[in-house]
Each structure stands twice: as structure tokens, then as C-alpha cells.
Design a protein around this motif. Structure first.
Motif, PDB file in Angstrom:
ATOM      1  N   TYR A  33       1.079  -1.508   0.061  1.00 59.40           N
ATOM      2  CA  TYR A  33      -0.262  -0.020   0.151  1.00 59.40           C
ATOM      3  C   TYR A  33       1.000   1.391  -0.178  1.00 59.40           C
ATOM      4  O   TYR A  33       1.119   1.954  -0.978  1.00 59.40           O
ATOM      5  CB  TYR A  33      -0.792  -0.217   1.543  1.00 59.40           C
ATOM      6  N   THR A  36       2.815   1.838  -3.247  1.00 56.50           N
ATOM      7  CA  THR A  36       1.923   2.008  -4.218  1.00 56.50           C
ATOM      8  C   THR A  36       1.351   3.152  -4.132  1.00 56.50           C
ATOM      9  O   THR A  36       1.767   4.082  -5.237  1.00 56.50           O
ATOM     10  CB  THR A  36       0.890   1.538  -3.958  1.00 56.50           C
ATOM     11  N   LEU A  37       0.990   3.934  -2.712  1.00 53.22           N
ATOM     12  CA  LEU A  37       1.156   5.622  -2.868  1.00 53.22           C
ATOM     13  C   LEU A  37       2.117   6.613  -3.086  1.00 53.22           C
ATOM     14  O   LEU A  37       2.013   7.114  -3.592  1.00 53.22           O
ATOM     15  CB  LEU A  37       0.580   5.687  -1.158  1.00 53.22           C
ATOM     16  N   ASN A  40       2.987   6.334  -7.307  1.00 47.38           N
ATOM     17  CA  ASN A  40       2.002   7.275  -7.820  1.00 47.38           C
ATOM     18  C   ASN A  40       2.164   8.843  -7.689  1.00 47.38           C
ATOM     19  O   ASN A  40       1.968   9.521  -8.463  1.00 47.38           O
ATOM     20  CB  ASN A  40       0.678   6.530  -7.610  1.00 47.38           C
ATOM     21  N   MET A  41       1.933   9.163  -6.259  1.00 42.57           N
ATOM     22  CA  MET A  41       2.889  10.555  -5.657  1.00 42.57           C
ATOM     23  C   MET A  41       3.761  11.069  -7.170  1.00 42.57           C
ATOM     24  O   MET A  41       3.760  11.785  -6.542  1.00 42.57           O
ATOM     25  CB  MET A  41       2.534  10.352  -4.986  1.00 42.57           C
ATOM     26  N   SER A  65      -2.548   8.078 -11.928  1.00 42.89           N
ATOM     27  CA  SER A  65      -2.120   7.611 -10.807  1.00 42.89           C
ATOM     28  C   SER A  65      -2.896   8.663  -9.897  1.00 42.89           C
ATOM     29  O   SER A  65      -3.135   7.809  -8.611  1.00 42.89           O
ATOM     30  CB  SER A  65      -0.348   8.271 -11.464  1.00 42.89           C
ATOM     31  N   LEU A  66      -3.587   9.727 -10.267  1.00 40.62           N
ATOM     32  CA  LEU A  66      -4.138  10.163  -9.187  1.00 40.62           C
ATOM     33  C   LEU A  66      -5.727   9.041  -8.921  1.00 40.62           C
ATOM     34  O   LEU A  66      -5.723   8.532  -7.902  1.00 40.62           O
ATOM     35  CB  LEU A  66      -5.125  10.993 -10.017  1.00 40.62           C
ATOM     36  N   GLU A  68      -5.741   5.490  -9.619  1.00 42.76           N
ATOM     37  CA  GLU A  68      -5.066   4.960  -8.460  1.00 42.76           C
ATOM     38  C   GLU A  68      -4.775   4.867  -6.934  1.00 42.76           C
ATOM     39  O   GLU A  68      -5.285   3.325  -6.475  1.00 42.76           O
ATOM     40  CB  GLU A  68      -3.310   4.208  -9.418  1.00 42.76           C
ATOM     41  N   ILE A  69      -3.730   5.992  -7.109  1.00 38.40           N
ATOM     42  CA  ILE A  69      -4.478   5.961  -5.323  1.00 38.40           C
ATOM     43  C   ILE A  69      -6.169   6.416  -4.712  1.00 38.40           C
ATOM     44  O   ILE A  69      -5.733   5.327  -3.797  1.00 38.40           O
ATOM     45  CB  ILE A  69      -3.872   8.130  -4.887  1.00 38.40           C
ATOM     46  N   PHE A  70      -6.888   6.581  -5.470  1.00 41.26           N
ATOM     47  CA  PHE A  70      -8.146   6.546  -4.834  1.00 41.26           C
ATOM     48  C   PHE A  70      -8.486   4.482  -4.435  1.00 41.26           C
ATOM     49  O   PHE A  70      -9.194   4.748  -4.044  1.00 41.26           O
ATOM     50  CB  PHE A  70      -8.847   7.034  -4.999  1.00 41.26           C
ATOM     51  N   SER A  73      -6.947   2.839  -2.271  1.00 40.39           N
ATOM     52  CA  SER A  73      -7.228   3.121  -0.590  1.00 40.39           C
ATOM     53  C   SER A  73      -9.078   2.696  -0.772  1.00 40.39           C
ATOM     54  O   SER A  73      -9.543   2.955   0.558  1.00 40.39           O
ATOM     55  CB  SER A  73      -6.881   5.427  -0.621  1.00 40.39           C
ATOM     56  N   PRO A 281      -2.261  -1.129  -9.480  1.00 38.54           N
ATOM     57  CA  PRO A 281      -1.951   0.257  -9.064  1.00 38.54           C
ATOM     58  C   PRO A 281      -0.242   0.247  -8.935  1.00 38.54           C
ATOM     59  O   PRO A 281       0.116   1.281  -8.370  1.00 38.54           O
ATOM     60  CB  PRO A 281      -2.483   0.035  -7.948  1.00 38.54           C
TER      61      PRO A 281
END
Length: 305
Positions: A33, A36-37, A40-41, A65-66, A68-70, A73, A281
């Protein structure tokens, strides 16, 4: 089973995974997790801060990427929480919200991947008109269109599903509120809902995939007409990352929802779901950065800053 007025459920129970090796699984998925954050950030920051990356291809990548973060999550934090607690109940509203955002973000990703394929089609098949067709405004409109499609289509679908009466079993054999396991729990005729799910799935999966397929047929045809081998290799390289991402996303999602009974019996559905919910992601930032020297160089500059 908890009921309201002895007839309507007010919560569901997520079975999740086997209680064996819970600390090990918690550690693994927590690391995934955060990776991944972070990945993508890094893509979002690199594209936002590097002027040379303000082209449609990279702006679409930032939107992906934005998303994928959501997307990750929505499910993983809840799964991590269930690894640490015996109480795996989720409220009726909480389940509806989780399923809505899961469908909304999944739909958004399908359309984003389709528009990214269209962007590559214009760049390779109509290079002289690329800057006039794929402007920043057009890119923004297509990205917003992906998000709005996800919001509206998913809202109608989830409203329809959760208008059903749930008064029998409240046990969901999954680690999150997926649409088919939830519909199976309804104590009413779900034929109309299953038709609605089929229509919804036809809009958000085959339609974007058809656009991707048509785009790549034209792309491959145009590339094969390039006389030099170096030119063909360079043209193919601009599509390689996106094609890999599309194959992984659509491949794992298709296998999951066109599962056989043997896969379902041995918990294969949950394992396959992990591929497109958790692992893809995490892989996407690697896929797009490792194969692209421009992004790698821009990331190095960002890290030095």
C-alpha cells in the motif's frame, strides 16, 4: 445476523481471508500500500513540476496515477483493519459507499486507458495534427469526462443495487463489498438487477476496450508502414507501457468476473481480485517509469531537489 425490525439488515460481515498468518499478510499488504502511494505520488509530482512533461500523454498518466491512489485506498485500508480485528462487520451505508467508490474509480480507469490509447493513435497515425487535436484543453476535457462517467454510471448502478431488500444472510465471502456477492444476498428477485449489471458492465468494459482495440489496430498498421527498423522500434516503445497496463488490468478483471466454479470454490476469486485491486496500482508507476527515459530523468531531478 443483525436486523432492523427483524426484516432488514443494518450491517454485513466480510469473511476476508483465512485467519492463518494474519500478521504476515498485514505486513505484506501494508508495504504494498505504501509503495503504491509513493510510486503514484512520484508520478503526479514529476509530471506536475517538470514543464517538459506537460504534454497530453503525461497529463493522462497523472490522472491515471491519481485514480490508482484512490482506487487502492477504497479497499486496502479496510482489509488491513480486518487483519488486526476479529470484528469484520461493515455497516449497510459503509458497504454501499465502498462499492460505489470501487465501481466509480474502476469505471474511470477503464475510460482513462481508452483515452490514452486514442492519444497514442493520434500521435502515431496523425503526427502532423497531433498538437492541434490533442491540446491540453482536450486532454483535460477527456480526463474530466472519464471521472464524470464513473460518477454518474456508478451512482445509478449502486442506487439500484442497494434499493433491494436484504433480510437473509449478511455474510459476504470477500475482503470488500463487491457487486455480485452483495446482490446474491438480496431476498428478492434479482433478475432485473443482474440485467442492469450486465448493461453497466457492457458500457464500462467492452466499450472502452473496443476503442483501445480499434486504436491499436490503426497504430500497428501505421507502424508497419514505417520503412526503418529504428523508427518502428521507437514508435512501438511509446505504446509499450500503456499496452502492458491495459493487458494486466483487463486480463485480470476478465478472469475474475468470468471465473469457473473450481476457481470460486478454492478462494481463487479473492486472489484474482488482489491482482487488479492491489498489485496493478503498484506496478503501473514501475511500468511507466522504467520504460520511459524522460520520466526517469525527470524523477532524478525531482529527487535531487
Amino acid at each position: 445476523m443483525i436486523k432492523r425490525n427483524e426484516t432488514r439488515l443494518i450491517e454485513f460481515i466480510l469473511l476476508g481471508f483465512s485467519p492463518n498468518r494474519q500478521p504476515f499478510l498485514f505486513a505484506i499488504f501494508l508495504i504494498i500500500y505504501f509503495l503504491t502511494l509513493m510510486g503514484n505520488m512520484m508520478i503526479i509530482l514529476t509530471v506536475s513540476l517538470e514543464p517538459q512533461l506537460h504534454s497530453p500523454m503525461y497529463l493522462f498518466l497523472r490522472s491515471l496515477s491519481l485514480t490508482e491512489i484512490f482506487y487502492i485506498s477504497v479497499t486496502v485500508p479496510r482489509m488491513l483493519r480486518d487483519f488486526l480485528q476479529l470484528d469484520r462487520s461493515i455497516s449497510f451505508i459503509g458497504c454501499a459507499a465502498q462499492l460505489y467508490f470501487f465501481c466509480f474509480l474502476g469505471t474511470t480507469e477503464c475510460f482513462l486507458l481508452a483515452f490514452m490509447a486514442y492519444d497514442r493513435f493520434v500521435a502515431i497515425c496523425h503526427p502532423l495534427h497531433y498538437m492541434t487535436i490533442m491540446t491540453k484543453t482536450k486532454c483535460l476535457e477527456l480526463s474530466l469526462g472519464s471521472w464524470m462517467s464513473g460518477i454518474l454510471l456508478s451512482l445509478m448502478q449502486i442506487s439500484y443495487v442497494f434499493s433491494l431488500p436484504f433480510c437473509s444472510s449478511n455474510i459476504i465471502d470477500h475482503f470488500f463489498c463487491d457487486i455480485l456477492p452483495v446482490v446474491k444476498l438480496a431476498c428478492a428477485d434479482t433478475f432485473a438487477n443482474e440485467i442492469a449489471i450486465l448493461v453497466y458492465s457492457s458500457l464500462v468494459i467492452p466499450l472502452p476496450f473496443l476503442l483501445i482495440l480499434v486504436s491499436y489496430i490503426h497504430i500497428i498498421t501505421s507502424i508497419l508502414k514505417i520503412p526503418s527498423a529504428i523508427g518502428r522500434t521507437k514508435a512501438f516503445s511509446t505504446c509499450g507501457s500503456h499496452l502492458t497496463s491495459v493487458t494486466l488490468f483487463y486480463g485480470t478483471a476478465t478472469i475474475t468476473y468470468l471465473k469457473t466454479k473450481s476457481i470460486e470454490t478454492y478462494g481463487g476469486t479473492k486472489v484474482m481480485s488482489l491482482l487488479y485491486i492491489v498489485f496493478i496500482p503498484m506496478f503501473n508507476p514501475l511500468i511507466y517509469s522504467l520504460r520511459n527515459s524522460i520520466i526517469k530523468n525527470a524523477m532524478r531531478k525531482l529527487i535531487k531537489r
